[in-house]
Design a protein around this motif. Structure first.
Motif, PDB file in Angstrom:
ATOM      1  N   GLY A  20      -0.544  16.222   7.232  1.00 26.75           N
ATOM      2  CA  GLY A  20      -0.921  16.589   5.866  1.00 26.75           C
ATOM      3  C   GLY A  20       0.176  16.285   4.864  1.00 26.75           C
ATOM      4  O   GLY A  20      -0.073  15.791   3.765  1.00 26.75           O
ATOM      5  N   HIS A  21       1.408  16.570   5.236  1.00 23.27           N
ATOM      6  CA  HIS A  21       2.542  16.316   4.351  1.00 23.27           C
ATOM      7  C   HIS A  21       2.700  14.823   4.071  1.00 23.27           C
ATOM      8  O   HIS A  21       2.896  14.413   2.922  1.00 23.27           O
ATOM      9  CB  HIS A  21       3.815  16.882   4.987  1.00 23.27           C
ATOM     10  CG  HIS A  21       5.051  16.574   4.211  1.00 23.27           C
ATOM     11  ND1 HIS A  21       5.286  17.110   2.961  1.00 23.27           N
ATOM     12  CD2 HIS A  21       6.116  15.791   4.498  1.00 23.27           C
ATOM     13  CE1 HIS A  21       6.449  16.667   2.514  1.00 23.27           C
ATOM     14  NE2 HIS A  21       6.967  15.872   3.435  1.00 23.27           N
ATOM     15  N   VAL A  27      -0.277   9.845  -1.248  1.00 23.92           N
ATOM     16  CA  VAL A  27      -1.090   9.964  -2.456  1.00 23.92           C
ATOM     17  C   VAL A  27      -0.196  10.014  -3.690  1.00 23.92           C
ATOM     18  O   VAL A  27      -0.492   9.392  -4.710  1.00 23.92           O
ATOM     19  CB  VAL A  27      -2.011  11.208  -2.379  1.00 23.92           C
ATOM     20  CG1 VAL A  27      -2.681  11.480  -3.716  1.00 23.92           C
ATOM     21  CG2 VAL A  27      -3.057  11.020  -1.299  1.00 23.92           C
ATOM     22  N   ALA A  28       0.918  10.732  -3.628  1.00 20.40           N
ATOM     23  CA  ALA A  28       1.839  10.817  -4.765  1.00 20.40           C
ATOM     24  C   ALA A  28       2.400   9.447  -5.126  1.00 20.40           C
ATOM     25  O   ALA A  28       2.589   9.143  -6.312  1.00 20.40           O
ATOM     26  CB  ALA A  28       2.975  11.790  -4.450  1.00 20.40           C
ATOM     27  N   THR A  30       1.017   6.301  -4.279  1.00 20.44           N
ATOM     28  CA  THR A  30       0.046   5.237  -4.549  1.00 20.44           C
ATOM     29  C   THR A  30      -1.052   5.615  -5.541  1.00 20.44           C
ATOM     30  O   THR A  30      -1.651   4.724  -6.128  1.00 20.44           O
ATOM     31  CB  THR A  30      -0.625   4.779  -3.238  1.00 20.44           C
ATOM     32  OG1 THR A  30      -1.304   5.888  -2.649  1.00 20.44           O
ATOM     33  CG2 THR A  30       0.405   4.226  -2.271  1.00 20.44           C
ATOM     34  N   GLN A  31      -1.325   6.914  -5.707  1.00 16.41           N
ATOM     35  CA  GLN A  31      -2.379   7.357  -6.612  1.00 16.41           C
ATOM     36  C   GLN A  31      -1.875   8.520  -7.462  1.00 16.41           C
ATOM     37  O   GLN A  31      -2.311   9.662  -7.308  1.00 16.41           O
ATOM     38  CB  GLN A  31      -3.605   7.788  -5.819  1.00 16.41           C
ATOM     39  CG  GLN A  31      -4.188   6.693  -4.976  1.00 16.41           C
ATOM     40  CD  GLN A  31      -5.341   7.190  -4.127  1.00 16.41           C
ATOM     41  OE1 GLN A  31      -5.815   8.308  -4.265  1.00 16.41           O
ATOM     42  NE2 GLN A  31      -5.806   6.350  -3.236  1.00 16.41           N
ATOM     43  N   PRO A  32      -0.951   8.260  -8.384  1.00 14.94           N
ATOM     44  CA  PRO A  32      -0.343   9.355  -9.139  1.00 14.94           C
ATOM     45  C   PRO A  32      -1.332  10.161  -9.975  1.00 14.94           C
ATOM     46  O   PRO A  32      -1.153  11.362 -10.165  1.00 14.94           O
ATOM     47  CB  PRO A  32       0.698   8.662 -10.014  1.00 14.94           C
ATOM     48  CG  PRO A  32       0.290   7.233 -10.059  1.00 14.94           C
ATOM     49  CD  PRO A  32      -0.422   6.964  -8.772  1.00 14.94           C
ATOM     50  N   GLU A  33      -2.407   9.511 -10.458  1.00 19.21           N
ATOM     51  CA  GLU A  33      -3.390  10.257 -11.239  1.00 19.21           C
ATOM     52  C   GLU A  33      -4.140  11.271 -10.374  1.00 19.21           C
ATOM     53  O   GLU A  33      -4.411  12.390 -10.806  1.00 19.21           O
ATOM     54  CB  GLU A  33      -4.370   9.329 -11.960  1.00 19.21           C
ATOM     55  CG  GLU A  33      -5.160   8.404 -11.063  1.00 19.21           C
ATOM     56  CD  GLU A  33      -4.428   7.136 -10.652  1.00 19.21           C
ATOM     57  OE1 GLU A  33      -5.028   6.367  -9.883  1.00 19.21           O
ATOM     58  OE2 GLU A  33      -3.305   6.899 -11.065  1.00 19.21           O
ATOM     59  N   LYS A  34      -4.457  10.898  -9.147  1.00 19.65           N
ATOM     60  CA  LYS A  34      -5.122  11.821  -8.236  1.00 19.65           C
ATOM     61  C   LYS A  34      -4.177  12.960  -7.849  1.00 19.65           C
ATOM     62  O   LYS A  34      -4.572  14.123  -7.805  1.00 19.65           O
ATOM     63  CB  LYS A  34      -5.590  11.092  -6.974  1.00 19.65           C
ATOM     64  CG  LYS A  34      -6.320  12.015  -5.999  1.00 19.65           C
ATOM     65  CD  LYS A  34      -6.654  11.318  -4.695  1.00 19.65           C
ATOM     66  CE  LYS A  34      -7.821  10.398  -4.876  1.00 19.65           C
ATOM     67  NZ  LYS A  34      -8.303   9.824  -3.596  1.00 19.65           N
ATOM     68  N   PHE A  35      -2.923  12.645  -7.599  1.00 20.50           N
ATOM     69  CA  PHE A  35      -1.942  13.659  -7.232  1.00 20.50           C
ATOM     70  C   PHE A  35      -1.760  14.661  -8.364  1.00 20.50           C
ATOM     71  O   PHE A  35      -1.687  15.874  -8.132  1.00 20.50           O
ATOM     72  CB  PHE A  35      -0.614  12.991  -6.868  1.00 20.50           C
ATOM     73  CG  PHE A  35       0.378  13.930  -6.286  1.00 20.50           C
ATOM     74  CD1 PHE A  35       0.241  14.374  -4.980  1.00 20.50           C
ATOM     75  CD2 PHE A  35       1.448  14.379  -7.025  1.00 20.50           C
ATOM     76  CE1 PHE A  35       1.161  15.245  -4.425  1.00 20.50           C
ATOM     77  CE2 PHE A  35       2.376  15.244  -6.487  1.00 20.50           C
ATOM     78  CZ  PHE A  35       2.229  15.682  -5.184  1.00 20.50           C
ATOM     79  N   MET A  76       9.355  17.727  -2.296  1.00 20.04           N
ATOM     80  CA  MET A  76       8.455  17.488  -1.174  1.00 20.04           C
ATOM     81  C   MET A  76       7.781  16.118  -1.261  1.00 20.04           C
ATOM     82  O   MET A  76       7.599  15.446  -0.252  1.00 20.04           O
ATOM     83  CB  MET A  76       7.395  18.586  -1.091  1.00 20.04           C
ATOM     84  CG  MET A  76       7.949  19.899  -0.624  1.00 20.04           C
ATOM     85  SD  MET A  76       6.710  21.201  -0.614  1.00 20.04           S
ATOM     86  CE  MET A  76       5.602  20.612   0.643  1.00 20.04           C
ATOM     87  N   ALA A  77       7.406  15.688  -2.471  1.00 17.48           N
ATOM     88  CA  ALA A  77       6.680  14.431  -2.609  1.00 17.48           C
ATOM     89  C   ALA A  77       7.589  13.209  -2.535  1.00 17.48           C
ATOM     90  O   ALA A  77       7.195  12.179  -1.989  1.00 17.48           O
ATOM     91  CB  ALA A  77       5.908  14.422  -3.926  1.00 17.48           C
ATOM     92  N   PHE A  78       8.805  13.316  -3.093  1.00 20.53           N
ATOM     93  CA  PHE A  78       9.661  12.132  -3.181  1.00 20.53           C
ATOM     94  C   PHE A  78      11.054  12.315  -2.596  1.00 20.53           C
ATOM     95  O   PHE A  78      11.823  11.371  -2.545  1.00 20.53           O
ATOM     96  CB  PHE A  78       9.788  11.687  -4.637  1.00 20.53           C
ATOM     97  CG  PHE A  78       8.479  11.252  -5.227  1.00 20.53           C
ATOM     98  CD1 PHE A  78       7.896  10.055  -4.859  1.00 20.53           C
ATOM     99  CD2 PHE A  78       7.814  12.053  -6.134  1.00 20.53           C
ATOM    100  CE1 PHE A  78       6.695   9.654  -5.396  1.00 20.53           C
ATOM    101  CE2 PHE A  78       6.603  11.659  -6.674  1.00 20.53           C
ATOM    102  CZ  PHE A  78       6.046  10.465  -6.302  1.00 20.53           C
ATOM    103  N   GLY A  79      11.417  13.517  -2.215  1.00 23.38           N
ATOM    104  CA  GLY A  79      12.732  13.749  -1.638  1.00 23.38           C
ATOM    105  C   GLY A  79      13.836  13.934  -2.649  1.00 23.38           C
ATOM    106  O   GLY A  79      14.998  13.998  -2.292  1.00 23.38           O
TER     107      GLY A  79
END
Length: 100
Positions: A20-21, A27-28, A30-35, A76-79
Motif C-alpha cells: 500500500g505504501h 500515485v504521488a 505519477t498522478q499528483p492531481e489524484k494524490f 512518506m510520499a517523497f522521503g
C-alpha cells in the motif's frame, strides 16, 4: 478458523506495508492531481501534513477539526519534508475530477 485468521492478518499487514505504501508513493509521483484529491490537499503546501481525521466542507473546499502530523505526508510520499504539493483545485477541471 485459525488458518483463516492468520492468513487474514498476514495479508492485511502486507497491504499496508510495503504494498500500500509503495502504491501511494507511485500515485504521488505519477498522478499528483489524484494524490491531492485523495489526501484532501485543498491548498498548495510545502511540507504537507498527514491528516488522520478531518471534517471536509465543499464551499469553499477546506478541512476543519483536523488531526494531523506536520510534514509527514511529504516525508512518506517523497522521503523529504520540504516537498511542495499542488492543491487539487490548482489542476484543470476534468470531467471526472472530484469536486474540491
Amino acid at each position: 478458523m485459525r488458518v483463516a485468521v492468520l492468513f487474514g492478518l498476514v495479508v492485511s499487514l502486507l497491504e499496508l506495508m510495503p504494498l500500500g505504501h509503495e502504491h501511494a508513493r507511485q500515485v504521488a509521483r505519477t498522478q499528483p492531481e489524484k494524490f491531492a484529491a485523495i489526501e484532501g490537499l485543498y491548498t498548495t503546501q510545502r511540507g504537507a501534513p498527514l491528516v488522520f481525521f478531518a471534517v471536509p466542507t465543499t464551499e469553499p473546499p477546506t478541512l476543519h477539526a483536523t488531526v494531523e502530523i506536520p510534514g509527514l505526508l511529504s516525508w512518506m510520499a517523497f522521503g523529504d519534508r520540504p516537498r511542495t504539493f499542488r492543491a487539487s483545485t490548482n489542476f484543470p477541471r476534468m470531467r471526472y475530477r472530484p469536486s474540491g
